[in-house]
Design a protein around this motif. Structure first.
Motif, mmCIF file in Angstrom:
data_model
loop_
_atom_site.group_PDB
_atom_site.id
_atom_site.type_symbol
_atom_site.label_atom_id
_atom_site.label_comp_id
_atom_site.label_asym_id
_atom_site.label_seq_id
_atom_site.Cartn_x
_atom_site.Cartn_y
_atom_site.Cartn_z
ATOM 1 N N PHE A 238 -71.979 74.624 108.766
ATOM 2 C CA PHE A 238 -70.672 75.441 108.737
ATOM 3 C C PHE A 238 -71.114 76.611 107.530
ATOM 4 O O PHE A 238 -70.961 77.663 108.082
ATOM 5 C CB PHE A 238 -69.389 74.817 108.176
ATOM 6 C CG PHE A 238 -68.530 74.652 109.219
ATOM 7 C CD1 PHE A 238 -67.342 75.279 109.004
ATOM 8 C CD2 PHE A 238 -68.639 73.322 109.894
ATOM 9 C CE1 PHE A 238 -66.402 75.073 110.128
ATOM 10 C CE2 PHE A 238 -67.651 73.116 110.986
ATOM 11 C CZ PHE A 238 -66.505 73.904 110.929
ATOM 12 N N ARG A 242 -71.149 80.552 109.220
ATOM 13 C CA ARG A 242 -70.267 81.441 108.697
ATOM 14 C C ARG A 242 -70.885 82.915 108.148
ATOM 15 O O ARG A 242 -70.027 83.803 108.083
ATOM 16 C CB ARG A 242 -69.245 80.911 107.815
ATOM 17 C CG ARG A 242 -69.987 80.423 106.431
ATOM 18 C CD ARG A 242 -68.948 79.799 105.543
ATOM 19 N NE ARG A 242 -69.511 79.516 104.183
ATOM 20 C CZ ARG A 242 -68.895 79.830 102.967
ATOM 21 N NH1 ARG A 242 -67.848 80.638 103.189
ATOM 22 N NH2 ARG A 242 -69.515 79.484 101.840
ATOM 23 N N HIS A 243 -72.205 82.529 107.899
ATOM 24 C CA HIS A 243 -72.686 83.869 107.347
ATOM 25 C C HIS A 243 -73.410 84.450 108.369
ATOM 26 O O HIS A 243 -73.831 85.644 108.248
ATOM 27 C CB HIS A 243 -73.722 83.472 106.045
ATOM 28 C CG HIS A 243 -72.919 83.043 105.106
ATOM 29 N ND1 HIS A 243 -72.894 81.839 104.546
ATOM 30 C CD2 HIS A 243 -72.719 83.817 104.011
ATOM 31 C CE1 HIS A 243 -72.345 81.534 103.459
ATOM 32 N NE2 HIS A 243 -71.894 83.084 103.048
ATOM 33 N N THR A 248 -67.538 82.165 115.861
ATOM 34 C CA THR A 248 -68.073 80.588 116.178
ATOM 35 C C THR A 248 -66.960 79.698 116.784
ATOM 36 O O THR A 248 -65.949 79.775 116.235
ATOM 37 C CB THR A 248 -68.863 80.218 114.859
ATOM 38 O OG1 THR A 248 -69.662 80.779 114.261
ATOM 39 C CG2 THR A 248 -69.470 78.737 115.167
ATOM 40 N N TRP A 305 -62.663 78.293 105.417
ATOM 41 C CA TRP A 305 -64.035 79.054 105.581
ATOM 42 C C TRP A 305 -63.821 79.629 107.184
ATOM 43 O O TRP A 305 -64.191 80.669 107.472
ATOM 44 C CB TRP A 305 -65.369 78.219 105.626
ATOM 45 C CG TRP A 305 -65.723 77.824 104.428
ATOM 46 C CD1 TRP A 305 -65.126 78.154 103.145
ATOM 47 C CD2 TRP A 305 -66.800 76.834 104.071
ATOM 48 N NE1 TRP A 305 -66.066 77.550 102.176
ATOM 49 C CE2 TRP A 305 -66.932 76.724 102.644
ATOM 50 C CE3 TRP A 305 -67.909 76.340 104.950
ATOM 51 C CZ2 TRP A 305 -67.913 75.988 101.965
ATOM 52 C CZ3 TRP A 305 -68.719 75.573 104.043
ATOM 53 C CH2 TRP A 305 -68.872 75.565 102.820
ATOM 54 N N ALA A 306 -63.158 78.750 107.901
ATOM 55 C CA ALA A 306 -62.870 79.275 109.295
ATOM 56 C C ALA A 306 -62.143 80.419 109.391
ATOM 57 O O ALA A 306 -62.323 81.430 110.259
ATOM 58 C CB ALA A 306 -62.490 77.980 110.359
ATOM 59 N N SER A 309 -63.804 83.712 108.427
ATOM 60 C CA SER A 309 -65.304 83.751 108.980
ATOM 61 C C SER A 309 -65.056 83.886 110.595
ATOM 62 O O SER A 309 -66.098 83.788 111.293
ATOM 63 C CB SER A 309 -66.295 83.018 108.792
ATOM 64 O OG SER A 309 -66.537 82.838 107.333
ATOM 65 N N MET A 311 -63.755 81.734 112.904
ATOM 66 C CA MET A 311 -64.433 80.609 113.632
ATOM 67 C C MET A 311 -62.923 79.714 114.145
ATOM 68 O O MET A 311 -61.807 79.820 113.538
ATOM 69 C CB MET A 311 -65.021 79.516 112.401
ATOM 70 C CG MET A 311 -66.024 80.260 111.854
ATOM 71 S SD MET A 311 -66.774 79.534 110.333
ATOM 72 C CE MET A 311 -68.222 78.569 111.125
#
Length: 332
Positions: A238, A242-243, A248, A305-306, A309, A311
């Motif tokens: 992950f 994410r970077h 994604t 994070w999703a 980013s 995702m």
């Protein structure tokens, strides 16, 4: 001359051999247990096509080495095998032979989890249409293409699954290996890469692993060492994607509260393995006080994070925005 005593002795040897052979056959037929948990349920091969009789590739590693590994991660200058990171696409990993920062041209990405949730979902062609497809450890492709796709751009591999994961290598694939900064683990990977120059192997830097330990503490308010926690390969996957990727799609990852809800479609921990309930593994690890993954707590973090980013989650589909206000409080 063979007397009665000799005959009885030979009979006992024959019986012992028969029982031992029967036990070995039984173990091979049932398949090894996956993960540390109790009360595992068996998923019969008739439930869907993923759960056929398969020779499982089981990740190995001794979690009881946690304290020693954690100390090495903090105190050992293990990165002397590689040069320091420089600027690049993702400076957390360096590719060994070319001594360069990990670089991949990916716009759309797919991360295929190892979960049995992906079984029978017919997402293979959809997965293959993304620019880069990432898989974890030794998760097999052959025989499961309809559900998990055929293309593999890179495998994100734990240091203790490196040798086993090499069985899944194919031409053009990157191996992205994270370690716990122990010199013996790093040396093993470096020596293999230098003796197999046709394989593109990249490895985490000492500084990156230290950053991940700090990030875990910031996200959970728990020290990884004090809480006896192993970061999962999913954590590193992950953080990388994410970077690295503009967008994604994650396949086969359940939401954080899935295992606490009733009447959910439970599945196996690994899509290629016949035994082991995924939720049993997750809940057992979450409650363990010694050297465990915190799979469900990590998923709360992954949801945050999703959202930040681009995702998304598929098979099952769920909205990470539903968990942005959820915080990790305690593991046990």
């Amino acid at each position: 001359m063979v007397n009665g005593r000799h005959l009885r002795f030979l009979a006992w040897l024959f019986l012992l051999g028969f029982v031992s052979t029967a036990f070995v056959i039984y173990v091979l037929w049932k398949g090894p247990a996956t993960g540390r948990f109790t009360g595992a349920r068996e998923f019969q091969s008739g439930e869907n096509r993923c759960l056929r009789l398969f020779n499982p590739w089981i990740q190995t590693g001794n979690r009881h080495e946690f304290e020693r590994t954690a100390k090495d991660s903090q105190d050992t200058n293990a990165s002397h095998f590689l040069s320091e990171s420089t600027t690049g696409n993702f400076d957390g990993y360096r590719c060994i032979l070319e001594n360069r920062t990990l670089s991949m041209k990916c716009d759309t990405c797919a991360l295929v989890s190892s979960s049995g949730q992906i079984c029978g979902q017919n997402k293979g062609s959809e997965i293959d249409r993304t620019d880069c497809v990432f898989r974890m450890n030794a998760a097999p492709v052959k025989g499961f293409e309809m559900d998990v796709g055929q293309k593999t751009s890179a495998r994100i591999v734990a240091f203790n699954a490196f040798g086993l994961s090499l069985k899944a290598w194919n031409q053009g694939m990157k191996f992205i290996v994270w370690t716990n900064n122990r010199p013996q683990d790093i040396k093993h990977v470096v020596l293999y890469a230098k003796s197999n120059k046709n394989r593109d192997i990249c490895m985490s830097t000492k500084e990156y692993i230290q950053r991940m330990d700090k990030l875990f503490e910031e996200e959970t308010n728990h020290s990884r060492y004090a809480s006896h926690t192993w970061l999962s390969t999913g954590w590193f996957a992950f953080d990388l994607l994410r970077h690295m990727c503009s967008s994604t799609r994650i396949y086969g990852m359940i939401p954080p509260d899935f295992c606490k809800k009733k009447n959910q479609p439970r599945g196996p921990y690994h899509y290629w393995d016949k035994t082991g309930d995924e939720c049993d593994v997750y809940l057992s690890n979450e409650k363990s006080a010694t050297g465990s993954h915190r799979f469900l707590s990590e998923k709360i973090i992954f949801a945050r994070w999703a959202v930040a980013s681009n995702m998304s989650f598929h098979t099952p589909e769920w909205d990470p925005k539903d968990y942005t206000n959820t915080r990790v409080t305690q593991f046990v």
